[in-house]
Design an enzyme around this catalytic site. Structure first.
Site, mmCIF file in Angstrom:
data_model
loop_
_atom_site.group_PDB
_atom_site.id
_atom_site.type_symbol
_atom_site.label_atom_id
_atom_site.label_comp_id
_atom_site.label_asym_id
_atom_site.label_seq_id
_atom_site.Cartn_x
_atom_site.Cartn_y
_atom_site.Cartn_z
ATOM 1 N N LYS A 218 -8.492 -1.958 2.881
ATOM 2 C CA LYS A 218 -8.987 -1.571 1.864
ATOM 3 C C LYS A 218 -9.451 -2.168 0.416
ATOM 4 O O LYS A 218 -8.926 -2.145 -0.694
ATOM 5 C CB LYS A 218 -8.652 -0.066 1.058
ATOM 6 C CG LYS A 218 -9.887 1.140 0.666
ATOM 7 C CD LYS A 218 -10.390 2.212 -0.270
ATOM 8 C CE LYS A 218 -9.955 1.114 -1.806
ATOM 9 N NZ LYS A 218 -11.146 0.488 -1.957
ATOM 10 N N ARG B 23 -1.401 -11.763 0.867
ATOM 11 C CA ARG B 23 -0.300 -11.735 0.181
ATOM 12 C C ARG B 23 0.300 -10.208 0.569
ATOM 13 O O ARG B 23 1.736 -10.476 0.544
ATOM 14 C CB ARG B 23 -0.742 -11.403 -2.255
ATOM 15 C CG ARG B 23 0.747 -12.247 -2.354
ATOM 16 C CD ARG B 23 0.113 -11.662 -3.438
ATOM 17 N NE ARG B 23 -0.104 -10.471 -4.531
ATOM 18 C CZ ARG B 23 0.403 -10.683 -6.169
ATOM 19 N NH1 ARG B 23 0.071 -11.820 -7.096
ATOM 20 N NH2 ARG B 23 -0.115 -9.520 -6.981
ATOM 21 N N GLU C 145 1.740 -3.329 -6.939
ATOM 22 C CA GLU C 145 1.605 -4.180 -8.176
ATOM 23 C C GLU C 145 0.387 -3.937 -9.439
ATOM 24 O O GLU C 145 -0.323 -3.894 -8.711
ATOM 25 C CB GLU C 145 1.037 -5.902 -7.342
ATOM 26 C CG GLU C 145 2.001 -5.932 -6.413
ATOM 27 C CD GLU C 145 3.421 -7.129 -7.133
ATOM 28 O OE1 GLU C 145 3.481 -7.440 -7.701
ATOM 29 O OE2 GLU C 145 3.963 -7.281 -5.843
HETATM 30 P P1 NAP Z 1 -7.413 0.078 -9.476
HETATM 31 O O1 NAP Z 1 -8.812 0.809 -10.157
HETATM 32 O O2 NAP Z 1 -6.138 1.024 -9.915
HETATM 33 O O3 NAP Z 1 -8.466 -0.150 -8.060
HETATM 34 C C1 NAP Z 1 -7.421 -0.734 -7.508
HETATM 35 C C2 NAP Z 1 -7.568 -0.163 -5.592
HETATM 36 O O4 NAP Z 1 -7.325 1.141 -5.810
HETATM 37 C C3 NAP Z 1 -9.455 -0.431 -5.079
HETATM 38 O O5 NAP Z 1 -9.134 -1.168 -4.292
HETATM 39 C C4 NAP Z 1 -9.630 0.971 -5.443
HETATM 40 O O6 NAP Z 1 -10.695 1.151 -4.942
HETATM 41 C C5 NAP Z 1 -8.427 2.089 -4.907
HETATM 42 N N1 NAP Z 1 -8.757 3.133 -5.511
HETATM 43 C C6 NAP Z 1 -9.158 3.210 -6.813
HETATM 44 N N2 NAP Z 1 -9.086 4.786 -6.692
HETATM 45 C C7 NAP Z 1 -7.866 4.919 -5.105
HETATM 46 C C8 NAP Z 1 -7.939 6.626 -4.944
HETATM 47 N N3 NAP Z 1 -7.984 7.423 -5.600
HETATM 48 N N4 NAP Z 1 -7.321 6.042 -3.961
HETATM 49 C C9 NAP Z 1 -6.751 4.857 -3.175
HETATM 50 N N5 NAP Z 1 -7.723 4.069 -3.382
HETATM 51 C C10 NAP Z 1 -8.106 4.056 -4.721
HETATM 52 O O7 NAP Z 1 -7.526 -1.193 -10.466
HETATM 53 P P2 NAP Z 1 -8.999 -2.219 -10.793
HETATM 54 O O8 NAP Z 1 -9.851 -1.920 -12.008
HETATM 55 O O9 NAP Z 1 -9.779 -2.599 -9.187
HETATM 56 O O10 NAP Z 1 -7.881 -3.809 -11.140
HETATM 57 C C11 NAP Z 1 -7.581 -3.840 -12.256
HETATM 58 C C12 NAP Z 1 -6.029 -4.094 -12.238
HETATM 59 O O11 NAP Z 1 -5.856 -4.236 -11.088
HETATM 60 C C13 NAP Z 1 -5.676 -4.083 -13.464
HETATM 61 O O12 NAP Z 1 -4.721 -2.907 -13.794
HETATM 62 C C14 NAP Z 1 -4.667 -5.121 -13.136
HETATM 63 O O13 NAP Z 1 -3.450 -5.752 -13.813
HETATM 64 C C15 NAP Z 1 -4.142 -4.765 -11.706
HETATM 65 N N6 NAP Z 1 -3.827 -5.625 -10.967
HETATM 66 C C16 NAP Z 1 -2.344 -6.060 -10.920
HETATM 67 C C17 NAP Z 1 -2.011 -7.169 -10.338
HETATM 68 C C18 NAP Z 1 -0.474 -7.256 -9.713
HETATM 69 O O14 NAP Z 1 -0.208 -7.943 -8.912
HETATM 70 N N7 NAP Z 1 0.046 -6.403 -10.577
HETATM 71 C C19 NAP Z 1 -2.689 -8.165 -9.268
HETATM 72 C C20 NAP Z 1 -4.208 -8.429 -9.592
HETATM 73 C C21 NAP Z 1 -4.658 -6.647 -10.825
HETATM 74 P P3 NAP Z 1 -12.890 0.921 -5.432
HETATM 75 O O15 NAP Z 1 -12.279 -0.248 -6.481
HETATM 76 O O16 NAP Z 1 -13.647 0.857 -4.295
HETATM 77 O O17 NAP Z 1 -12.951 2.539 -6.111
#
Ligand code: NAP
Length: 539
Positions: free
Chosen positions: A233, A218, A308
């Site tokens: 990443k 996307r 997002e």
């Molecule tokens: P997340 O913890 O924010 O992680 C998302 C990405 O960010 C992962 O690749 C993570 O890496 C990375 N990340 C974490 N800390 C970071 C930092 N300090 N600097 C740079 N990158 C960093 O979210 P998640 O738990 O994976 O996903 C769930 C969340 O995503 C939910 O809140 C969901 O609603 C949201 N989401 C939103 C959409 C949308 O289109 N709006 C779609 C899908 C999901 P690591 O995993 O390697 O730690």
């Protein structure tokens, strides 16, 4: 790098999951010594994950290194991280654990590649994207298997994600040819005014684990279509699908450096992307907390930002709804991907006249959902991603029941053990409970009762989030009124699954900035340049 199939190591996995959660939301975590309440995993899975992994390895799609400048690369210090199958706790592979140095090299490669990629014609970019799409579809089964292995979603859902994810590449291939500029009628007769649309530059794309393919395509589809190059990443929890997709991009002929992948130490990688003046855009899908950090971090170099983020989707069932359609839609909106999507119904608002009937019909339907390993036949709900995710569900449910909510079905870990959780329906929920204010991100449907249309709109909008929302009604007038009043980027009327590559996806309020998919998603990767040609008098 050799792919290793390490032995099951539940303790390592529990600790790893918890350290990841600690980084994000430490208030949810009990002390480490209390984290082993899940029944031990001794189950036999329906299909041998190891043989699937071996098959994938032979197909050349099980990649474990990062991709920098067209070359597969280990981390510079040789560190790796394990990727686990959440259905079994087994380690699937060790992948390179990269950080700032590798990211800086990936940025340099993307910057180099940008010089030539941004000069290619739209037709050339379109042709290569189309080839990538064809390869993704040709390898649909392997990609879906990888996704089920590392993310846990049922294979059928994973196949659906390949169609959906590849669709963004196909759409971008088509849309590449339609990036038009403008000619503006000039206010002075000796001038001509033009608008050019040009690629924004190198893009840093950070993606979550819940849609390991689609959240990448996307972003990368429109970025490449516009002439940008990317450093991706993926989440450390689900890097394998991303790496397989990148391998197929290479096979499609997308030039070295146009697509790079680094994974491992998220904060280090994020910091390197933010610090680099060569990275002109950050596109992020994930939690609101991390999104805010990235937005703040982008200020120093004034990058373009698309976010997002998390949702808190209301699903409003009016008295005049068709109950079968409402139940079918709610099931899809709530339980897809075990409730782990940003547009999952987080609060089911049911009008009082239909509340009991709807609750009974929903419970009857949910009772029939088969839970199990994603490779199992007829399984519609897999495990949650990790122990931390189960703890979050337990914490929110416990808070709700302590304040008067009633578990009507499920409400506990599944007898399959580990991170499986029973599909759950909980009634008598109200807006003060944490379950109404935070993303459950699990298979729990909280039912809230409301009286009038105004009540429903007020309750639905009473949140900082504004991503997905759903309305079930048989009144055309009401559906328009409510859709207009909802402060949400997406509204599904009598439909629980509305995402498609041809429509704009994105949130209001703290659910994000910008849109992905559709013609609107292209704008996120373009700069607008105004050119004024003056002095048009005859030479
Ligand atoms: P997340 O913890 O924010 O992680 C998302 C990405 O960010 C992962 O690749 C993570 O890496 C990375 N990340 C974490 N800390 C970071 C930092 N300090 N600097 C740079 N990158 C960093 O979210 P998640 O738990 O994976 O996903 C769930 C969340 O995503 C939910 O809140 C969901 O609603 C949201 N989401 C939103 C959409 C949308 O289109 N709006 C779609 C899908 C999901 P690591 O995993 O390697 O730690």
């Amino acid at each position: 790098m050799a792919v290793s199939f390490a032995a099951v190591n539940l303790r390592t996995m529990a600790l790893r999951s918890s350290s990841k959660l600690l980084r994000r939301s430490s208030h949810l975590l009990p002390p480490i010594h209390m984290q082993h309440s899940a029944p031990p995993l001794t189950r036999k899975i329906s299909m041998d994950a190891r043989s699937i992994a071996s098959q994938l390895n032979r197909s050349g799609l099980l990649k474990t290194q990062g991709l920098i400048g067209g070359k597969w690369s280990d981390s510079y210090d040789g560190k790796t991280i394990q990727v686990y199958n959440p259905a079994t706790g087994e380690s699937i592979a060790d992948v390179a654990c990269m950080g700032g140095k590798e990211t800086n090299d990936a940025i340099a490669s993307a910057y180099d590649a940008y010089r030539s990629w941004s000069k290619t014609t739209a037709a050339e970019r379109s042709k290569l994207l189309r080839k990538w799409y064809d390869l993704l579809m040709a390898h649909k089964e392997e990609l879906a298997q990888l996704m089920t292995l590392e993310q846990g979603k049922p294979l059928k859902e994973a196949m659906g994600e390949v169609n959906y994810g590849a669709g963004f590449i196909e759409f971008s291939a088509e849309e590449a040819k339609r990036i038009y500029g403008d000619i503006i009628p000039a206010p002075m007769s000796d001038r001509r005014l033009f608008v050019l649309k040009q690629p924004v530059g190198v893009v840093g794309a950070i993606t979550p684990w819940n849609f390991p393919l689609a959240m990448i395509t996307r972003k990368v589809g429109p970025a490449l279509a516009c002439g940008c190059t990317v450093v991706i990443k993926p989440s450390e929890l689900t890097p394998l699908t991303a790496l397989a997709a990148a391998e197929l991009a290479i096979q499609a002929g997308i030039p070295a450096g146009a697509v790079n992948v680094v994974m491992g130490n998220a904060p280090e990688i994020g910091d390197a992307l933010l610090a680099s003046p060569q990275v002109r855009k950050i596109t992020f899908t994930g939690s609101t907390a991390v999104g805010k950090k990235l937005m703040a971090g982008s200020a120093e170099t004034v990058k373009k930002v698309s976010l997002e983020l998390g949702g808190n989707a209301p699903c409003i069932i009016f008295d005049d709804a068709d109950i079968d359609i409402a139940v079918k839609g709610t099931l899809a909106a709530k339980y897809r991907n075990s409730g782990q999507t940003c547009v999952c119904a987080n609060r089911i608002l049911v009008q009082e006249g239909i509340y009991d009937k709807f609750a009974k019909a929903l419970i009857d339907a949910v009772r029939n959902m088969k839970v199990g390993d994603g490779f199992g036949e007829d399984v519609v709900q897999g495990p949650l991603i990790n122990e931390a995710a189960v703890k979050k569900v337990e914490t929110l449910l416990q808070d709700a029941t302590s304040k008067g909510a009633k578990v009507m079905l499920g409400g506990k870990r599944h007898s399959l053990g580990f991170t499986f959780y029973e599909p759950t329906v909980v009634g008598d929920v109200n807006s003060d409970m944490r379950i109404s204010r935070e993303e459950v991100f699990g298979p729990v449907a909280p039912l809230l009762r409301f009286k009038t249309e105004e009540d429903a709109i007020r309750i639905a909008n009473d949140t900082n989030a504004g991503l997905g929302s759903y309305v079930f009604t048989n009144s055309i007038q009401r559906s328009w009124r409510v859709a207009e009043a909802l402060e949400y980027g997406l509204v599904g009327i009598n439909e629980g699954v509305i995402s498609t590559e041809v429509a704009p996806f994105g949130g209001f309020k703290q659910s994000g900035l910008g849109r992905e998919g559709s013609k609107y998603g292209m704008d996120e990767y373009l700069e607008i340049k105004y050119v004024c040609l003056g002095n048009m008098k005859k030479e």
